[in-house]
Design a protein around this motif. Structure first.
Motif, mmCIF file in Angstrom:
data_model
loop_
_atom_site.group_PDB
_atom_site.id
_atom_site.type_symbol
_atom_site.label_atom_id
_atom_site.label_comp_id
_atom_site.label_asym_id
_atom_site.label_seq_id
_atom_site.Cartn_x
_atom_site.Cartn_y
_atom_site.Cartn_z
ATOM 1 N N SER A 22 0.823 -1.207 0.000
ATOM 2 C CA SER A 22 0.000 0.000 0.000
ATOM 3 C C SER A 22 0.857 1.257 0.000
ATOM 4 O O SER A 22 0.633 2.183 -0.792
ATOM 5 C CB SER A 22 -0.924 -0.009 1.223
ATOM 6 N N GLU A 23 1.869 1.305 0.873
ATOM 7 C CA GLU A 23 2.677 2.514 1.001
ATOM 8 C C GLU A 23 3.608 2.721 -0.186
ATOM 9 O O GLU A 23 3.947 3.853 -0.534
ATOM 10 C CB GLU A 23 3.466 2.489 2.306
ATOM 11 N N ALA A 24 4.035 1.634 -0.851
ATOM 12 C CA ALA A 24 4.899 1.772 -2.028
ATOM 13 C C ALA A 24 4.189 2.509 -3.161
ATOM 14 O O ALA A 24 4.839 3.141 -4.004
ATOM 15 C CB ALA A 24 5.356 0.397 -2.508
ATOM 16 N N ARG A 56 3.520 8.841 0.218
ATOM 17 C CA ARG A 56 4.323 8.830 1.438
ATOM 18 C C ARG A 56 5.602 8.009 1.318
ATOM 19 O O ARG A 56 6.462 8.067 2.195
ATOM 20 C CB ARG A 56 3.470 8.301 2.597
ATOM 21 N N PHE A 57 5.745 7.248 0.236
ATOM 22 C CA PHE A 57 6.896 6.359 0.060
ATOM 23 C C PHE A 57 8.177 7.164 -0.153
ATOM 24 O O PHE A 57 8.195 8.144 -0.908
ATOM 25 C CB PHE A 57 6.651 5.434 -1.128
ATOM 26 N N PRO A 80 1.135 7.168 7.754
ATOM 27 C CA PRO A 80 -0.044 8.020 7.552
ATOM 28 C C PRO A 80 -0.723 8.498 8.831
ATOM 29 O O PRO A 80 -1.439 9.497 8.808
ATOM 30 C CB PRO A 80 -0.997 7.143 6.724
ATOM 31 N N VAL A 81 -0.516 7.782 9.937
ATOM 32 C CA VAL A 81 -1.082 8.200 11.229
ATOM 33 C C VAL A 81 0.093 8.410 12.181
ATOM 34 O O VAL A 81 0.417 7.540 12.994
ATOM 35 C CB VAL A 81 -2.082 7.167 11.778
ATOM 36 N N PRO A 82 0.743 9.556 12.086
ATOM 37 C CA PRO A 82 2.011 9.741 12.803
ATOM 38 C C PRO A 82 1.837 9.848 14.311
ATOM 39 O O PRO A 82 0.840 10.357 14.802
ATOM 40 C CB PRO A 82 2.552 11.052 12.217
ATOM 41 N N VAL A 83 2.863 9.362 15.028
ATOM 42 C CA VAL A 83 2.899 9.537 16.477
ATOM 43 C C VAL A 83 3.691 10.779 16.864
ATOM 44 O O VAL A 83 3.746 11.139 18.042
ATOM 45 C CB VAL A 83 3.504 8.301 17.182
ATOM 46 N N GLY A 84 4.310 11.435 15.882
ATOM 47 C CA GLY A 84 5.070 12.648 16.144
ATOM 48 C C GLY A 84 5.328 13.397 14.852
ATOM 49 O O GLY A 84 4.973 12.934 13.755
ATOM 50 N N GLU A 85 5.954 14.555 14.973
ATOM 51 C CA GLU A 85 6.170 15.440 13.833
ATOM 52 C C GLU A 85 7.094 14.807 12.786
ATOM 53 O O GLU A 85 8.125 14.228 13.114
ATOM 54 C CB GLU A 85 6.754 16.779 14.324
ATOM 55 N N LYS A 86 6.683 14.919 11.529
ATOM 56 C CA LYS A 86 7.433 14.411 10.368
ATOM 57 C C LYS A 86 7.907 12.977 10.594
ATOM 58 O O LYS A 86 9.060 12.612 10.318
ATOM 59 C CB LYS A 86 8.598 15.339 10.022
#
Length: 311
Positions: A182-184, A188-189, A201-207
């Protein structure tokens, strides 16, 4: 779908609410908060005076393993943590230099290999962790890794181990393979690297940037540590290029019994550069609600990567 998203428009822009389908973890993405100007690009120099990790002191004041030794590989030196908060807790000093702006492949490879060799025979769940600079929680600015082994995994890796097992039992295939497929194909890849890296896609922190490793256990990691080191140098240089000199990194490993459905993986997040005039980038939403508020869309990170001259 690997995640669900819902966008709320407001007077000055939007908030995007995202949920990770596997773990149920949530994030709020608020690009307009970038306008607050909470960070600066300059990073102060920190004096090496009295630093226990500098060459004048590291072999005099740091603890040793039960056999009376420390492990030295290249520039790195590894020893037990004097103030442990895990069942087994080690420290690897990465470089001889006290302040480092850009790391080499060998510095990274040697330090991570030292962690792997020291922890591979310890029973339990292993992670390798890096707080770089005080704004990322480092008690000392001298670059160092921390290795943890505990009987049970931490909260975040537990969600992925449990979710991966449920996914495998339900679908008969690995969630990690589906994730990579999916990510390839997504914005976002991060192309051009040795291993599989993408902006989660659902980040736990910045960038936030993640790497899916080609193995499960800390012993498996020894076969790919060179590729990981080469990639990590490029990703950290990318962070520097877009204005981030501080970060947190964790690499989570599973056990042999989870090989059928789990994959080791790394999480890297940018932190605000240390300076005395700025607010923290972690507040009640992150620490108490356990729901990060981040500033950058993961899709924008992929575009930044492709447009960056070093990439």
């Amino acid at each position: 779908m690997m995640f669900q998203a819902c966008r709320h428009e407001h007077g000055s822009g939007f908030i995007e609410f995202r949920v990770d389908s596997l773990t149920g973890m949530r994030a709020r993405i608020c690009p307009e908060r970038l306008k607050r100007g909470i960070g600066v690009r300059d990073i102060p120099d920190y004096s090496p005076e009295g630093c226990p990790f500098c060459k004048e002191l590291v072999t005099r004041v740091t603890p040793v393993f039960p056999d009376g030794t420390r492990l030295e590989i290249g520039e790195s030196i590894t020893f037990p943590n004097l103030y442990p908060f895990a069942s087994y807790h080690i420290v690897t000093v990465i470089t001889r230099d006290h302040m480092v702006r850009s790391f080499t492949r060998d510095q990274i490879k040697d330090a991570f290999m030292a962690q792997a060799r020291t922890m591979e025979d310890q029973p339990g769940y292993v992670s390798i962790n890096w707080n770089f600079l005080p704004s990322a929680g480092a008690s000392l600015p001298h670059p160092h890794l921390q290795g943890l082994v505990d009987p049970v995994p931490g909260t975040l890796p537990m969600k992925y181990i449990s979710g991966s097992q449920d996914y495998f039992l339900q679908h008969g295939r690995s969630w990690w393979l589906d994730l990579c497929r999916s990510e390839a194909a997504s914005e976002r890849f991060l192309n051009g690297l040795n291993l599989f890296w993408y902006a989660h896609p659902v980040p736990v922190g910045e960038k936030e940037i993640r790497c899916v490793l080609p193995g499960v256990t800390i012993s498996d990691f020894k076969d790919s540590v060179g590729s990981f080191a080469s990639d990590l140098v490029r990703v950290l240089d990318f962070y520097q290029d877009i204005g981030h000199g501080a970060w947190n990194l964790s690499v989570f490993f599973g056990q042999e019994k989870e090989r059928e459905y789990f994959s080791a993986f790394a999480i890297l997040i940018a932190r605000i550069n240390p300076n005395p005039l700025s607010t923290s980038d972690t507040a009640f939403m992150e620490r108490l609600h356990l729901e990060p508020v981040v500033l950058t869309l993961p899709e924008d990170i992929g575009r930044l990567w492709r447009n960056n001259s070093r990439s």
